[in-house]
Design a protein around this motif. Structure first.
Motif, mmCIF file in Angstrom:
data_model
loop_
_atom_site.group_PDB
_atom_site.id
_atom_site.type_symbol
_atom_site.label_atom_id
_atom_site.label_comp_id
_atom_site.label_asym_id
_atom_site.label_seq_id
_atom_site.Cartn_x
_atom_site.Cartn_y
_atom_site.Cartn_z
ATOM 1 N N GLN A 214 0.821 -1.207 0.000
ATOM 2 C CA GLN A 214 0.000 0.000 0.000
ATOM 3 C C GLN A 214 0.861 1.267 0.000
ATOM 4 N N ASP A 215 2.056 1.221 0.588
ATOM 5 C CA ASP A 215 2.942 2.391 0.601
ATOM 6 C C ASP A 215 3.291 2.827 -0.813
ATOM 7 N N PHE A 216 3.636 1.861 -1.657
ATOM 8 C CA PHE A 216 3.982 2.181 -3.046
ATOM 9 C C PHE A 216 2.742 2.594 -3.839
ATOM 10 N N ILE A 217 1.595 1.954 -3.542
ATOM 11 C CA ILE A 217 0.350 2.322 -4.220
ATOM 12 C C ILE A 217 -0.012 3.772 -3.904
ATOM 13 N N ASP A 218 0.091 4.158 -2.644
ATOM 14 C CA ASP A 218 -0.213 5.540 -2.265
ATOM 15 C C ASP A 218 0.732 6.520 -2.948
ATOM 16 N N ALA A 219 2.001 6.167 -3.033
ATOM 17 C CA ALA A 219 2.975 7.035 -3.704
ATOM 18 C C ALA A 219 2.670 7.148 -5.191
ATOM 19 N N ALA A 220 2.217 6.041 -5.793
ATOM 20 C CA ALA A 220 1.873 6.064 -7.216
ATOM 21 C C ALA A 220 0.684 6.982 -7.479
ATOM 22 N N ASN A 221 -0.301 6.940 -6.599
ATOM 23 C CA ASN A 221 -1.489 7.779 -6.781
ATOM 24 C C ASN A 221 -1.231 9.237 -6.440
ATOM 25 N N ALA A 222 -0.106 9.532 -5.834
ATOM 26 C CA ALA A 222 0.261 10.919 -5.520
ATOM 27 C C ALA A 222 1.063 11.577 -6.637
ATOM 28 N N LEU A 223 1.403 10.818 -7.672
ATOM 29 C CA LEU A 223 2.191 11.384 -8.769
ATOM 30 C C LEU A 223 1.403 12.469 -9.498
ATOM 31 N N ASP A 224 2.071 13.567 -9.758
ATOM 32 C CA ASP A 224 1.425 14.690 -10.431
ATOM 33 C C ASP A 224 2.407 15.295 -11.440
ATOM 34 N N PRO A 225 2.076 15.206 -12.744
ATOM 35 C CA PRO A 225 0.857 14.628 -13.317
ATOM 36 C C PRO A 225 0.879 13.105 -13.257
ATOM 37 N N PRO A 226 -0.300 12.493 -13.250
ATOM 38 C CA PRO A 226 -0.347 11.033 -13.196
ATOM 39 C C PRO A 226 0.229 10.425 -14.467
ATOM 40 N N PRO A 227 0.924 9.316 -14.369
ATOM 41 C CA PRO A 227 1.491 8.682 -15.564
ATOM 42 C C PRO A 227 0.397 8.102 -16.446
ATOM 43 N N LYS A 228 0.694 7.982 -17.716
ATOM 44 C CA LYS A 228 -0.254 7.412 -18.668
ATOM 45 C C LYS A 228 0.130 5.967 -18.935
ATOM 46 N N LEU A 229 -0.411 5.076 -18.118
ATOM 47 C CA LEU A 229 -0.113 3.660 -18.249
ATOM 48 C C LEU A 229 -1.258 2.935 -18.944
ATOM 49 N N SER A 230 -0.984 1.722 -19.375
ATOM 50 C CA SER A 230 -1.973 0.968 -20.136
ATOM 51 C C SER A 230 -3.074 0.395 -19.241
ATOM 52 N N LYS A 231 -2.822 0.323 -17.935
ATOM 53 C CA LYS A 231 -3.803 -0.225 -17.003
ATOM 54 C C LYS A 231 -4.034 0.759 -15.870
ATOM 55 N N PRO A 232 -5.208 0.738 -15.270
ATOM 56 C CA PRO A 232 -5.474 1.632 -14.134
ATOM 57 C C PRO A 232 -4.551 1.340 -12.959
ATOM 58 N N THR A 233 -4.176 2.391 -12.252
ATOM 59 C CA THR A 233 -3.344 2.231 -11.061
ATOM 60 C C THR A 233 -4.200 1.750 -9.897
ATOM 61 N N PRO A 234 -3.740 0.767 -9.135
ATOM 62 C CA PRO A 234 -4.522 0.297 -7.985
ATOM 63 C C PRO A 234 -4.762 1.424 -6.980
ATOM 64 N N LYS A 235 -5.808 1.282 -6.199
ATOM 65 C CA LYS A 235 -6.107 2.242 -5.127
ATOM 66 C C LYS A 235 -5.891 1.619 -3.751
ATOM 67 N N GLY A 236 -6.303 0.359 -3.620
ATOM 68 C CA GLY A 236 -6.229 -0.267 -2.306
ATOM 69 C C GLY A 236 -7.041 0.505 -1.299
ATOM 70 N N GLN A 237 -6.566 0.554 -0.082
ATOM 71 C CA GLN A 237 -7.169 1.358 0.974
ATOM 72 C C GLN A 237 -6.133 2.389 1.403
ATOM 73 N N PRO A 238 -6.224 3.614 0.857
ATOM 74 C CA PRO A 238 -5.192 4.626 1.112
ATOM 75 C C PRO A 238 -4.914 4.820 2.603
ATOM 76 N N GLY A 239 -3.625 4.910 2.928
ATOM 77 C CA GLY A 239 -3.230 5.148 4.303
ATOM 78 C C GLY A 239 -3.185 3.928 5.194
ATOM 79 N N SER A 240 -3.463 2.752 4.633
ATOM 80 C CA SER A 240 -3.524 1.541 5.458
ATOM 81 C C SER A 240 -2.178 0.829 5.563
ATOM 82 N N GLY A 241 -1.145 1.401 4.961
ATOM 83 C CA GLY A 241 0.169 0.762 4.981
ATOM 84 C C GLY A 241 0.985 1.131 6.205
ATOM 85 N N THR A 242 2.250 1.516 5.966
ATOM 86 C CA THR A 242 3.190 1.742 7.062
ATOM 87 C C THR A 242 2.716 2.794 8.054
ATOM 88 N N GLY A 243 2.027 3.819 7.597
ATOM 89 C CA GLY A 243 1.606 4.884 8.494
ATOM 90 C C GLY A 243 0.438 4.530 9.394
#
Length: 379
Positions: free
Chosen positions: A308-337
């Motif tokens: 989830q730590d990497f997923i949260d970092a991926a969703n914080a990218l600005d501008p978001p990358p243009k990938l071929s598949k949607p970026t996972p969301k998971g449950q934001p904030g449920s990782g290390t913090g």
């Protein structure tokens, strides 16, 4: 022992691998000459293309296995053609690395299998041990100019499963996996088989050095990284061709369908310890250069993570990358913090700072650069 400095010549084994390609890059950009081993002429082509700008600073040797003949692949003069000329430089009776070690100042031995496809433990253990000891045997016989050997080991040779949070150091050895493989054989877990291979390979290397300490004029350093993530420069065709750790990263951090199939609970609670592949490459160069690194075992680790730590970092990218598949969301904030998050395994990597002066990339940096790599590949 004297450390090496550029423009010395370094042998990099398994030079077409994920870590090894970055080691080659690190050395070439710091003005070293590199001789890399690969297992076929086909695997050599990508390396020559990737590093064409360095010309004759790179040469490639084919080592098909530890009992077969060696060849030298020399780049043609035309960079546009990326041609390769094949020269026999060994005989089948010689050790696989005998010719490769001649004339080099140092060796970075990265070649060792990491996959979960082995049925018998020996499928991982034999190539890991024979490859490592084989390099040292060749170094003993023919490494007349050699000053240092750096071996890519793993925290797999250190860690053991514990029910409570544990911090491991270079003083720990993974006897647990050896016991499991001895007891269960083919029925041992894939993790146990892999960890046993890394443990036995490193133990065998330490024993070789001890047994021949009166005969060798060089020393050995061991680097022990955990999961290795980050952008790739080795040859890839699609995400399925990623190596084991990088494929897991892609599946859980860049592929929403696979992350969702794993479930939010898995993403929040599962993970391990990690390091950026470029930091591992830098550690290899520094371990070759720093006199204090000789005869040392050094953990190379950025820290602990949950997916989830990497997923949260991926969703914080600005501008978001243009990938071929949607970026996972998971449950934001449920990782290390999260206050209920527990990391059962951590490593004391202070020696890497003390001896090498190594500084680690952050999750945010690794995510940014890895997703940029995916975008450039059309993934």
């Amino acid at each position: 022992m004297p450390a090496i400095q550029s423009p010395g010549k370094v042998l990099v084994t398994g030079a077409n691998g994920y870590i090894a390609m970055w080691v080659v890059h690190e050395l070439l950009t710091h003005r070293y000459t590199v001789r890399g081993t690969v297992r076929s002429a086909k695997k050599a082509e990508h390396i020559q293309k990737q590093f064409a700008e360095f010309g004759d600073k790179l040469e490639v040797v084919i080592v098909e296995d530890i009992t077969k003949v060696c060849f030298l692949l020399a780049p043609t003069r035309s960079k546009a053609s990326f041609g390769l000329t094949l020269h026999v430089i060994g005989t089948p009776q010689e050790g696989a690395f005998d010719e490769s070690v001649k004339g080099v100042d140092a060796i970075a031995h990265t070649a060792s299998p990491f996959h979960f496809n082995a049925h018998r433990p020996e499928e991982l253990i034999e190539p890991a041990v024979k490859g490592t000891v084989g390099v040292l045997q060749s170094a003993l016989k023919h490494g007349t100019s050699l000053k240092r050997v750096v071996i890519t080991s793993s925290v797999g040779a250190i860690v053991r499963d514990e029910p409570t949070p544990t911090t491991f150091t270079e003083n720990d050895w993974n006897q647990q996996s050896l016991d499991l493989v001895n007891e269960l054989g083919e029925k041992a877990s894939n993790w146990a088989k892999y960890r046993a291979s890394k443990t036995l390979a490193e133990m065998s290397a330490w024993k070789f050095v001890e047994d021949h300490k009166r005969d060798i004029s060089w020393d050995v350093s061991f680097l022990n990284p955990p999961f290795v993530f980050g952008p790739a420069i080795h040859e890839l065709t699609d995400p399925a061709s990623l190596n084991t750790s990088a494929k897991a990263f892609y599946d859980y951090v860049a592929d929403a369908s696979k992350a969702e199939a794993a479930g939010n609970d898995f993403l929040a609670k599962s993970g391990g310890c990690w390091v950026d592949v470029r930091d591992v490459a830098e550690a290899h160069r520094l371990a070759l250069e720093k006199q204090e690194a000789g005869g040392e075992r050094i953990i190379i680790c950025s820290g602990s993570f949950k997916w989830q730590d990497f997923i949260d970092a991926a969703n914080a990218l600005d501008p978001p990358p243009k990938l071929s598949k949607p970026t996972p969301k998971g449950q934001p904030g449920s990782g290390t913090g999260h206050p209920h998050t527990v990391h059962l395994v951590s490593y004391d990597a202070s020696k890497s700072d003390r001896l090498l002066g190594l500084k680690y990339r952050t999750i945010a940096t690794t995510i940014k650069d890895t997703f940029a790599d995916y975008e450039a590949r059309g993934w």
